[in-house]
Scaffold this active site. Sequence first.
Site, mmCIF file in Angstrom:
data_model
loop_
_atom_site.group_PDB
_atom_site.id
_atom_site.type_symbol
_atom_site.label_atom_id
_atom_site.label_comp_id
_atom_site.label_asym_id
_atom_site.label_seq_id
_atom_site.Cartn_x
_atom_site.Cartn_y
_atom_site.Cartn_z
ATOM 1 N N TYR A 53 54.483 -39.408 8.753
ATOM 2 C CA TYR A 53 54.556 -38.526 9.921
ATOM 3 C C TYR A 53 56.004 -38.237 10.272
ATOM 4 O O TYR A 53 56.878 -39.053 10.037
ATOM 5 C CB TYR A 53 53.878 -39.194 11.131
ATOM 6 C CG TYR A 53 52.390 -39.376 11.012
ATOM 7 C CD1 TYR A 53 51.650 -38.752 10.012
ATOM 8 C CD2 TYR A 53 51.702 -40.200 11.899
ATOM 9 C CE1 TYR A 53 50.283 -38.938 9.916
ATOM 10 C CE2 TYR A 53 50.331 -40.398 11.804
ATOM 11 C CZ TYR A 53 49.638 -39.761 10.804
ATOM 12 O OH TYR A 53 48.277 -39.944 10.712
ATOM 13 N N SER A 238 40.990 -37.405 13.964
ATOM 14 C CA SER A 238 40.685 -35.990 14.226
ATOM 15 C C SER A 238 39.315 -35.787 14.859
ATOM 16 O O SER A 238 38.528 -34.955 14.396
ATOM 17 C CB SER A 238 40.790 -35.162 12.939
ATOM 18 O OG SER A 238 41.123 -33.831 13.231
ATOM 19 N N LEU A 240 38.743 -34.188 17.307
ATOM 20 C CA LEU A 240 38.731 -32.802 17.776
ATOM 21 C C LEU A 240 38.880 -31.820 16.616
ATOM 22 O O LEU A 240 39.142 -30.628 16.830
ATOM 23 C CB LEU A 240 39.839 -32.572 18.807
ATOM 24 C CG LEU A 240 39.684 -33.327 20.135
ATOM 25 C CD1 LEU A 240 40.863 -33.050 21.052
ATOM 26 C CD2 LEU A 240 38.378 -32.950 20.810
ATOM 27 N N GLY A 243 42.006 -29.926 16.487
ATOM 28 C CA GLY A 243 42.116 -29.022 17.633
ATOM 29 C C GLY A 243 41.079 -27.925 17.653
ATOM 30 O O GLY A 243 40.924 -27.224 18.669
ATOM 31 N N LEU A 245 37.873 -28.082 17.911
ATOM 32 C CA LEU A 245 36.815 -28.322 18.890
ATOM 33 C C LEU A 245 37.248 -28.085 20.340
ATOM 34 O O LEU A 245 36.423 -28.111 21.247
ATOM 35 C CB LEU A 245 36.247 -29.729 18.731
ATOM 36 C CG LEU A 245 35.251 -29.887 17.577
ATOM 37 C CD1 LEU A 245 35.071 -31.348 17.185
ATOM 38 C CD2 LEU A 245 33.906 -29.263 17.957
ATOM 39 N N THR A 246 38.527 -27.830 20.554
ATOM 40 C CA THR A 246 38.965 -27.473 21.906
ATOM 41 C C THR A 246 38.630 -26.019 22.229
ATOM 42 O O THR A 246 38.647 -25.611 23.391
ATOM 43 C CB THR A 246 40.481 -27.648 22.076
ATOM 44 O OG1 THR A 246 41.173 -26.677 21.251
ATOM 45 C CG2 THR A 246 40.922 -29.054 21.690
ATOM 46 N N GLY A 247 38.366 -25.221 21.194
ATOM 47 C CA GLY A 247 38.103 -23.799 21.382
ATOM 48 C C GLY A 247 39.342 -22.925 21.349
ATOM 49 O O GLY A 247 39.245 -21.698 21.429
ATOM 50 N N LYS A 248 40.524 -23.536 21.186
ATOM 51 C CA LYS A 248 41.758 -22.738 21.280
ATOM 52 C C LYS A 248 41.989 -21.838 20.074
ATOM 53 O O LYS A 248 42.831 -20.926 20.135
ATOM 54 C CB LYS A 248 42.963 -23.655 21.494
ATOM 55 C CG LYS A 248 43.303 -24.581 20.340
ATOM 56 C CD LYS A 248 44.459 -25.494 20.730
ATOM 57 C CE LYS A 248 44.780 -26.516 19.646
ATOM 58 N NZ LYS A 248 45.855 -27.447 20.074
#
Length: 350
Positions: A53, A238, A240, A243, A245-248
């Site tokens: 990372y 993960s 989400l 990301g 699944l946040t809808g963004k």
Amino acid sequence: MEYAKLGHSELQVSRVCLGSMTWGVQNNQHDADEQINHALAQGVNFIDTAEMYAIPPTPDTYGKTEAIIGDWIARNQAKRQETIIATKIAGPGMHWVRDGGPITGEAVIQSVENSLKRLQTDYIDLYQLHWPNRTSPHFGKQWPNTFSFADVDVNSQRSQMLEILQALNECITAGKIRHCGLSDETTWGISTYLELAEKHSLPKMVSIQNEFSLLCQKDWPYLIEHCHHADVAYLPWSPLASGLLTGKYANGARPAGSRWSLMNSNNIYRSTELAHSAVAQYADIAKDIGITPAQLALAWCNSVQGVTSSIIGATSMAQLKEDLAAFELTLDNETQKRIANVIKQIPAPY
């Protein structure tokens, strides 16, 4: 905050694990300090990182996240013993990490030393193998005939696993790591490591972290059942779906500074028509019960039998607070039924 035993270890970890892969690209030292301090104040005691990372992984970002956490540790020595730090050794494939070579015993010993220096700590609570040396059904490779089992030399793999366990044992004996675990592994991989540990009196893997979410349930129930009966903690990464699944990312959106905005669109394998359709249905369920799509996804993940601690990541304090609040929620039976109906309609969207 609720806590759970980390497999067969003595460690009690929070049901939320603070992920850190954005620290070093999307987030700086100040951001990381804020996130760590807030999470700890809410009862989180578990932080996950990796030598590769920040993400996206590049030669320039390699090791940055561990160094950021190390900077925080150096200024917060009194909190070190209360905090469970997990990191990972990268598997093969990245030319800037050990010339892209496999995990070996020598690599484990050297990588532990390097991580300790970056983390500015005397010990690592949980040291994990980020992915196996062989090709495994992760990162979009779970479909039948994506790769050949026949290409795997089982004897060679077992020999490598034994060498890795022996090196991990050396590090544990020296007090440099407390426990070892896996990531992006399979039921065969887990069982082989446990078998070798038993046969040779070497450390048993205490945990595995694999991708798991409303959009990715390939580990249920078979691998998770194995984890339960073998007393191996299951740690979803993960939850989400990067990301999604946040809808963004609905309707092709790529918010500035988001992870997908930094990635090559050809590498975003989660972005499928089926996945976006499922996300839209989950968003409707969340709206109907008065929570955010992210909170629905995280509360569902936390409710799944066999899940020990879900690894969350946030790029802002608002996101972190929203995510943490999800672990105070209990989804009622009607909501669980609605979620199950979507899963049955779209069980494997990517």
